[in-house]
Design an enzyme around this catalytic site. Structure first.
Site, PDB file in Angstrom:
ATOM      1  N   LYS A  48     -15.976  -4.394  -8.097  1.00 39.05           N
ATOM      2  CA  LYS A  48     -16.792  -3.458  -7.309  1.00 39.05           C
ATOM      3  C   LYS A  48     -16.443  -3.458  -5.823  1.00 39.05           C
ATOM      4  O   LYS A  48     -17.299  -3.288  -4.969  1.00 39.05           O
ATOM      5  CB  LYS A  48     -18.299  -3.707  -7.503  1.00 39.05           C
ATOM      6  CG  LYS A  48     -18.759  -3.854  -8.948  1.00 39.05           C
ATOM      7  CD  LYS A  48     -18.122  -2.878  -9.927  1.00 39.05           C
ATOM      8  CE  LYS A  48     -18.451  -1.425  -9.673  1.00 39.05           C
ATOM      9  NZ  LYS A  48     -17.595  -0.534 -10.517  1.00 39.05           N
ATOM     10  N   TRP A  53     -10.142   2.862  -6.397  1.00 37.34           N
ATOM     11  CA  TRP A  53      -9.755   3.660  -5.229  1.00 37.34           C
ATOM     12  C   TRP A  53      -8.328   3.323  -4.799  1.00 37.34           C
ATOM     13  O   TRP A  53      -7.472   4.208  -4.659  1.00 37.34           O
ATOM     14  CB  TRP A  53     -10.760   3.369  -4.113  1.00 37.34           C
ATOM     15  CG  TRP A  53     -10.656   4.246  -2.902  1.00 37.34           C
ATOM     16  CD1 TRP A  53      -9.911   5.378  -2.744  1.00 37.34           C
ATOM     17  CD2 TRP A  53     -11.355   4.052  -1.665  1.00 37.34           C
ATOM     18  NE1 TRP A  53     -10.100   5.901  -1.483  1.00 37.34           N
ATOM     19  CE2 TRP A  53     -10.982   5.106  -0.809  1.00 37.34           C
ATOM     20  CE3 TRP A  53     -12.257   3.095  -1.204  1.00 37.34           C
ATOM     21  CZ2 TRP A  53     -11.475   5.217   0.491  1.00 37.34           C
ATOM     22  CZ3 TRP A  53     -12.751   3.215   0.080  1.00 37.34           C
ATOM     23  CH2 TRP A  53     -12.371   4.257   0.917  1.00 37.34           C
ATOM     24  N   THR A 107      -5.879  -6.870 -11.039  1.00 39.84           N
ATOM     25  CA  THR A 107      -6.523  -8.118 -11.458  1.00 39.84           C
ATOM     26  C   THR A 107      -7.804  -8.342 -10.671  1.00 39.84           C
ATOM     27  O   THR A 107      -7.923  -7.895  -9.528  1.00 39.84           O
ATOM     28  CB  THR A 107      -5.592  -9.338 -11.278  1.00 39.84           C
ATOM     29  OG1 THR A 107      -6.219 -10.484 -11.859  1.00 39.84           O
ATOM     30  CG2 THR A 107      -5.319  -9.647  -9.809  1.00 39.84           C
ATOM     31  N   HIS A 108      -8.744  -9.054 -11.307  1.00 44.80           N
ATOM     32  CA  HIS A 108      -9.938  -9.543 -10.612  1.00 44.80           C
ATOM     33  C   HIS A 108      -9.929 -11.077 -10.563  1.00 44.80           C
ATOM     34  O   HIS A 108     -10.923 -11.685 -10.170  1.00 44.80           O
ATOM     35  CB  HIS A 108     -11.215  -9.094 -11.332  1.00 44.80           C
ATOM     36  CG  HIS A 108     -11.539  -7.635 -11.199  1.00 44.80           C
ATOM     37  ND1 HIS A 108     -11.399  -6.941 -10.013  1.00 44.80           N
ATOM     38  CD2 HIS A 108     -12.026  -6.736 -12.099  1.00 44.80           C
ATOM     39  CE1 HIS A 108     -11.777  -5.679 -10.204  1.00 44.80           C
ATOM     40  NE2 HIS A 108     -12.150  -5.534 -11.453  1.00 44.80           N
ATOM     41  N   ARG A 130     -14.893  -6.400  -0.011  1.00 40.11           N
ATOM     42  CA  ARG A 130     -16.048  -5.571   0.366  1.00 40.11           C
ATOM     43  C   ARG A 130     -17.228  -6.498   0.650  1.00 40.11           C
ATOM     44  O   ARG A 130     -17.340  -7.561   0.042  1.00 40.11           O
ATOM     45  CB  ARG A 130     -16.386  -4.626  -0.796  1.00 40.11           C
ATOM     46  CG  ARG A 130     -17.477  -3.613  -0.503  1.00 40.11           C
ATOM     47  CD  ARG A 130     -17.794  -2.810  -1.758  1.00 40.11           C
ATOM     48  NE  ARG A 130     -18.638  -1.654  -1.486  1.00 40.11           N
ATOM     49  CZ  ARG A 130     -19.125  -0.850  -2.423  1.00 40.11           C
ATOM     50  NH1 ARG A 130     -18.847  -1.082  -3.703  1.00 40.11           N
ATOM     51  NH2 ARG A 130     -19.896   0.175  -2.100  1.00 40.11           N
ATOM     52  N   SER A 228     -10.031  10.800  -2.171  1.00 39.71           N
ATOM     53  CA  SER A 228     -11.382  10.790  -1.593  1.00 39.71           C
ATOM     54  C   SER A 228     -12.405  10.617  -2.715  1.00 39.71           C
ATOM     55  O   SER A 228     -12.154  10.984  -3.864  1.00 39.71           O
ATOM     56  CB  SER A 228     -11.654  12.093  -0.831  1.00 39.71           C
ATOM     57  OG  SER A 228     -11.673  13.187  -1.733  1.00 39.71           O
ATOM     58  N   SER A 230     -15.258  12.080  -3.407  1.00 36.07           N
ATOM     59  CA  SER A 230     -15.780  13.299  -4.050  1.00 36.07           C
ATOM     60  C   SER A 230     -14.782  13.885  -5.043  1.00 36.07           C
ATOM     61  O   SER A 230     -15.167  14.368  -6.116  1.00 36.07           O
ATOM     62  CB  SER A 230     -16.154  14.340  -2.994  1.00 36.07           C
ATOM     63  OG  SER A 230     -15.039  14.621  -2.174  1.00 36.07           O
TER      64      SER A 230
END
Length: 295
Positions: A48, A53, A107-108, A130, A228, A230
């Site tokens: 997250k 993106w 990867t996480h 983030r 973007s 949207s």
């Protein structure tokens, strides 16, 4: 497994002290022995934090801003989630093994669990971080709709689990700090989600420089537009709506929910905020990392 539903809503299993999906733990040897290639680009994030993106941005860069080429398949097939193995549904390692180079890999995993072949091959890595409060809110809604996770419980319960690191991929605090330290030794571009929201063009230019790619302004503007929030939210090859409802139920919460900074203010009570902040300071005081909780 005959019944695909048997794979969902199961408890996490520890791998070297990190809680992971049971199916990743069960197939850990396959993940650990993954063979990176020298020209792989790895996108590493805590969940997250803007993974999809940046994945879309990179695929657009690799395809010279051609959005139609980037609609050739869903994002999770264009940029496979390396460690995600769910019997009868997906195997990130196999998907990547069958992909031509250059590959974009997702990867996480926390830094200590990353397959050693990435370090041996000195692969370029883009890490996106983030702020914790927005991550935990987004993660709570994601747990509800993505059923590979255990049941999230109430918001209050989930917040406690997050602070204790008892969520998939372990503690956010250790994840962001250890990748931050690792950038001193390896080719890691460390980006912040909040910077990307504030000035996406500047951050995409950083990515281009890191990849040693030079593109015309016109293509850069195309990449900006097509990556973007949207536009991606309406793009079925980027928004995960092509997944089976059993895996991700967008009627519970859309995968691309808000894509903003500061949404935590709509979720935290004052008491939760104060408790979270006090705990946060203790966990982050040994790091030079600084986050913005809003922009």
């Amino acid at each position: 497994m005959d019944n695909k539903l048997d794979v969902f809503r199961r408890e996490l299993v520890d791998v070297e002290g990190i809680p992971l999906f049971w199916s990743i733990a069960e197939h850990w040897s396959q993940v650990e022995s993954f063979e990176a290639r020298p020209d792989d680009i790895l996108i590493s994030t805590y969940p997250k934090s803007g993974t999809t993106w940046v994945s879309e941005i990179l695929d657009l860069i690799y395809n010279n801003g051609d959005a139609e080429k980037c609609k050739r398949d869903a994002i999770y097939k264009r940029v496979p989630f390396m460690e995600l193995i769910i019997p009868g549904i997906t195997n990130g390692v196999e998907m990547l093994n069958n992909m031509p180079s250059p590959r974009i890999v997702k990867t996480h995993l926390p830094v200590q669990l990353l397959p050693s072949s990435f370090w041996k091959n000195d692969c370029k890595i883009i890490y996106v971080a983030r702020n914790a409060k927005d991550v935990v809110v987004s993660y709570y809604y994601f747990y509800q709709m993505a059923k590979i996770h255990p049941e999230p419980g109430t918001w209050e319960e989930f917040l406690e689990k997050f602070m204790a690191g008892q969520v998939s991929f372990g503690p956010w605090y250790d994840h962001v700090k250890s990748w931050w330290e690792k950038r001193k030794e390896y080719r890691i571009l460390y980006l912040f989600y909040e910077d990307m929201k504030e000035n996406p063009k500047c951050e995409i230019q950083k990515i281009l420089k890191f990849l040693e790619k030079d593109i015309p302004e016109e293509i850069l503007n195309k990449i900006l537009y097509h990556s973007s929030f949207s536009v991606m939210k309406e793009n079925p090859s980027a928004n995960y709506t092509t997944m089976m409802k059993e895996e991700m139920d967008h009627s519970v919460s859309p995968f691309m929910r808000k894509g903003i900074s500061g949404d935590w203010k709509n979720q935290f009570t004052v008491a939760q905020y104060e408790k979270f902040e006090e705990d946060y300071v203790k966990k982050m005081e040994d790091s030079t990392l600084k986050f913005r909780s809003e922009i």
